[in-house]
Every structure is written in structure tokens, then in C-alpha cells.
Write a protein that holds these residues in place. Structure first.
Motif, mmCIF file in Angstrom:
data_model
loop_
_atom_site.group_PDB
_atom_site.id
_atom_site.type_symbol
_atom_site.label_atom_id
_atom_site.label_comp_id
_atom_site.label_asym_id
_atom_site.label_seq_id
_atom_site.Cartn_x
_atom_site.Cartn_y
_atom_site.Cartn_z
ATOM 1 N N LEU A 39 0.771 -1.117 0.090
ATOM 2 C CA LEU A 39 -0.037 -0.112 -0.132
ATOM 3 C C LEU A 39 0.896 1.274 -0.097
ATOM 4 N N ARG A 40 1.774 1.201 0.708
ATOM 5 C CA ARG A 40 2.911 2.264 0.663
ATOM 6 C C ARG A 40 3.696 2.593 -0.764
ATOM 7 N N VAL A 41 3.937 1.351 -1.081
ATOM 8 C CA VAL A 41 4.670 1.835 -2.470
ATOM 9 C C VAL A 41 3.635 1.968 -3.593
ATOM 10 N N PHE A 42 2.283 1.529 -3.526
ATOM 11 C CA PHE A 42 1.349 1.917 -4.456
ATOM 12 C C PHE A 42 1.060 3.557 -4.162
ATOM 13 N N THR A 43 0.823 4.123 -3.242
ATOM 14 C CA THR A 43 0.385 5.449 -2.746
ATOM 15 C C THR A 43 1.552 6.100 -3.197
ATOM 16 N N TYR A 44 2.916 5.602 -3.063
ATOM 17 C CA TYR A 44 4.047 6.750 -3.357
ATOM 18 C C TYR A 44 3.937 6.670 -5.214
ATOM 19 N N VAL A 55 6.512 4.516 -17.065
ATOM 20 C CA VAL A 55 7.471 5.585 -16.422
ATOM 21 C C VAL A 55 8.606 4.845 -15.774
ATOM 22 N N PRO A 56 9.737 5.186 -15.765
ATOM 23 C CA PRO A 56 10.680 4.350 -15.052
ATOM 24 C C PRO A 56 10.878 4.503 -13.656
ATOM 25 N N VAL A 57 11.073 3.242 -12.979
ATOM 26 C CA VAL A 57 10.986 3.302 -11.420
ATOM 27 C C VAL A 57 12.397 2.546 -11.001
ATOM 28 N N LEU A 58 13.150 3.151 -10.255
ATOM 29 C CA LEU A 58 14.066 2.623 -9.772
ATOM 30 C C LEU A 58 13.754 2.200 -8.263
ATOM 31 N N GLN A 59 14.129 0.979 -8.061
ATOM 32 C CA GLN A 59 13.556 0.290 -6.796
ATOM 33 C C GLN A 59 14.344 0.984 -5.404
ATOM 34 N N SER A 60 15.741 1.129 -5.962
ATOM 35 C CA SER A 60 16.594 1.738 -4.910
ATOM 36 C C SER A 60 15.944 3.214 -4.485
ATOM 37 N N GLU A 61 15.543 4.222 -5.263
ATOM 38 C CA GLU A 61 15.018 5.265 -5.117
ATOM 39 C C GLU A 61 13.792 5.378 -4.252
ATOM 40 N N LEU A 62 12.756 4.121 -4.519
ATOM 41 C CA LEU A 62 11.528 4.032 -3.852
ATOM 42 C C LEU A 62 12.017 3.437 -2.577
ATOM 43 N N ASP A 64 14.727 4.265 -0.855
ATOM 44 C CA ASP A 64 15.232 5.565 0.112
ATOM 45 C C ASP A 64 14.140 6.641 0.256
ATOM 46 N N ALA A 65 13.222 6.747 -0.623
ATOM 47 C CA ALA A 65 12.297 7.660 -0.209
ATOM 48 C C ALA A 65 11.048 7.124 0.631
ATOM 49 N N LEU A 66 10.898 5.963 0.769
ATOM 50 C CA LEU A 66 10.069 5.357 1.964
ATOM 51 C C LEU A 66 10.688 4.874 3.107
ATOM 52 N N GLY A 67 12.018 4.843 3.192
ATOM 53 C CA GLY A 67 12.548 4.129 4.348
ATOM 54 C C GLY A 67 12.416 2.852 4.444
ATOM 55 N N MET A 68 12.246 2.115 3.231
ATOM 56 C CA MET A 68 12.140 0.617 3.261
ATOM 57 C C MET A 68 13.308 -0.138 2.743
ATOM 58 N N ARG A 70 15.065 -2.574 0.121
ATOM 59 C CA ARG A 70 15.091 -2.763 -1.179
ATOM 60 C C ARG A 70 14.202 -4.391 -1.328
ATOM 61 N N PRO A 71 14.576 -5.411 -0.490
ATOM 62 C CA PRO A 71 13.742 -6.655 -0.628
ATOM 63 C C PRO A 71 12.166 -6.268 -0.420
ATOM 64 N N ASN A 72 11.907 -5.687 0.427
ATOM 65 C CA ASN A 72 10.479 -5.347 0.942
ATOM 66 C C ASN A 72 9.917 -4.609 -0.184
ATOM 67 N N VAL A 73 10.625 -3.496 -0.848
ATOM 68 C CA VAL A 73 9.971 -2.845 -1.885
ATOM 69 C C VAL A 73 9.711 -3.949 -3.156
ATOM 70 N N ASN A 74 10.805 -4.465 -3.340
ATOM 71 C CA ASN A 74 10.418 -5.708 -4.620
ATOM 72 C C ASN A 74 9.324 -6.544 -4.112
ATOM 73 N N ARG A 75 9.088 -7.239 -2.971
ATOM 74 C CA ARG A 75 8.049 -7.921 -2.747
ATOM 75 C C ARG A 75 6.735 -7.192 -2.773
ATOM 76 N N ALA A 76 6.717 -6.029 -2.439
ATOM 77 C CA ALA A 76 5.533 -5.243 -2.540
ATOM 78 C C ALA A 76 5.100 -4.781 -4.319
ATOM 79 N N ILE A 77 6.383 -4.565 -4.785
ATOM 80 C CA ILE A 77 5.936 -4.347 -6.261
ATOM 81 C C ILE A 77 5.445 -5.703 -7.054
ATOM 82 N N LYS A 78 6.204 -6.773 -6.729
ATOM 83 C CA LYS A 78 5.765 -8.084 -6.954
ATOM 84 C C LYS A 78 4.200 -8.461 -6.881
ATOM 85 N N LEU A 79 3.669 -8.082 -5.654
ATOM 86 C CA LEU A 79 2.360 -8.110 -5.295
ATOM 87 C C LEU A 79 1.267 -7.204 -6.017
#
Length: 109
Positions: A39-44, A55-62, A64-68, A70-79
Motif C-alpha cells: 500500500l505504501r509503494v502503491f501510494t507513492y 514511467v521508469p522506476v528505480l527500486q533503490s529510489e523507492l 530510500d524515499a519510503l525508508g524501506m 529493497r527486498p521489501n520494496v521488491n516484494r511489494a511491487i511483485k504483489l
């Protein structure tokens, strides 16, 4: 018959996009399988992504921006991809290009 002005057409399409965006946000926020991280990743991302172009998205930027982490960002994107909320388009360097799924309106994520 009077043709609508380009300004009127633009306002109508912007209103339709806002409606679609609201529908998608409501769908994501009420889906019990969507994790808090997803939900946090989607909202951002929902303010950066579009329905009609990638639109290009770097998981490392996400991360950093969300304070998460990278594996958690990756899992959120996959979901979000599994739920077909995000559509993966292509890779652009280290970035992956995504867009919001325009086919979800009236459907279920």
C-alpha cells in the motif's frame, strides 16, 4: 452541433482519469491481501505513474524515499504486479518501467 473546445475535452479526460485513479486507490486500499508495504509503494507510485504510458522506476529510489529495505520494496511491487495493479513494461537501464493498469476500472484488482 457545437464541437467541444479542446479545453473542455481536456477537462473531461482529466476528470475521467481522476475518477479512474480514485477507483484504483479504493480497490487497492480495500483489498485484504495488499500488505501495508504494498500500500505504501502503491501510494507513492500512484502519483508518478500513468495509465497510458510507462514511467521508469528505480527500486533503490523507492526504498530510500519510503525508508524501506529493497527486498521489501521488491516484494511489494511483485504483489502489485500479481494483482495486476501495476503493469511491467520494460527495462530501461537499471530502472523498470511500469504503468497503472487501465483495465481495472469496473473490475477487481
Amino acid at each position: 452541433m457545437i464541437e467541444p473546445s479542446p479545453h473542455h475535452t481536456t477537462l473531461r479526460s482529466e476528470a475521467a482519469m481522476l475518477h479512474h485513479h480514485d477507483f484504483l486507490s479504493r480497490t487497492v486500499s480495500t483489498d485484504r491481501e495488499i500488505t501495508l508495504e504494498a500500500l505504501r509503494v502503491f501510494t507513492y507510485l500512484s502519483r508518478r505513474l500513468h495509465f497510458d504510458r510507462s514511467v521508469p522506476v528505480l527500486q533503490s529510489e523507492l526504498a530510500d524515499a519510503l525508508g524501506m529495505q529493497r527486498p521489501n520494496v521488491n516484494r511489494a511491487i511483485k504483489l502489485l504486479e500479481t494483482k495486476q495493479i501495476l503493469l511491467r513494461e520494460s527495462k530501461l537501464g537499471r530502472a523498470i518501467t511500469f504503468r497503472l493498469n487501465p483495465g481495472l476500472e469496473g473490475g477487481r484488482a
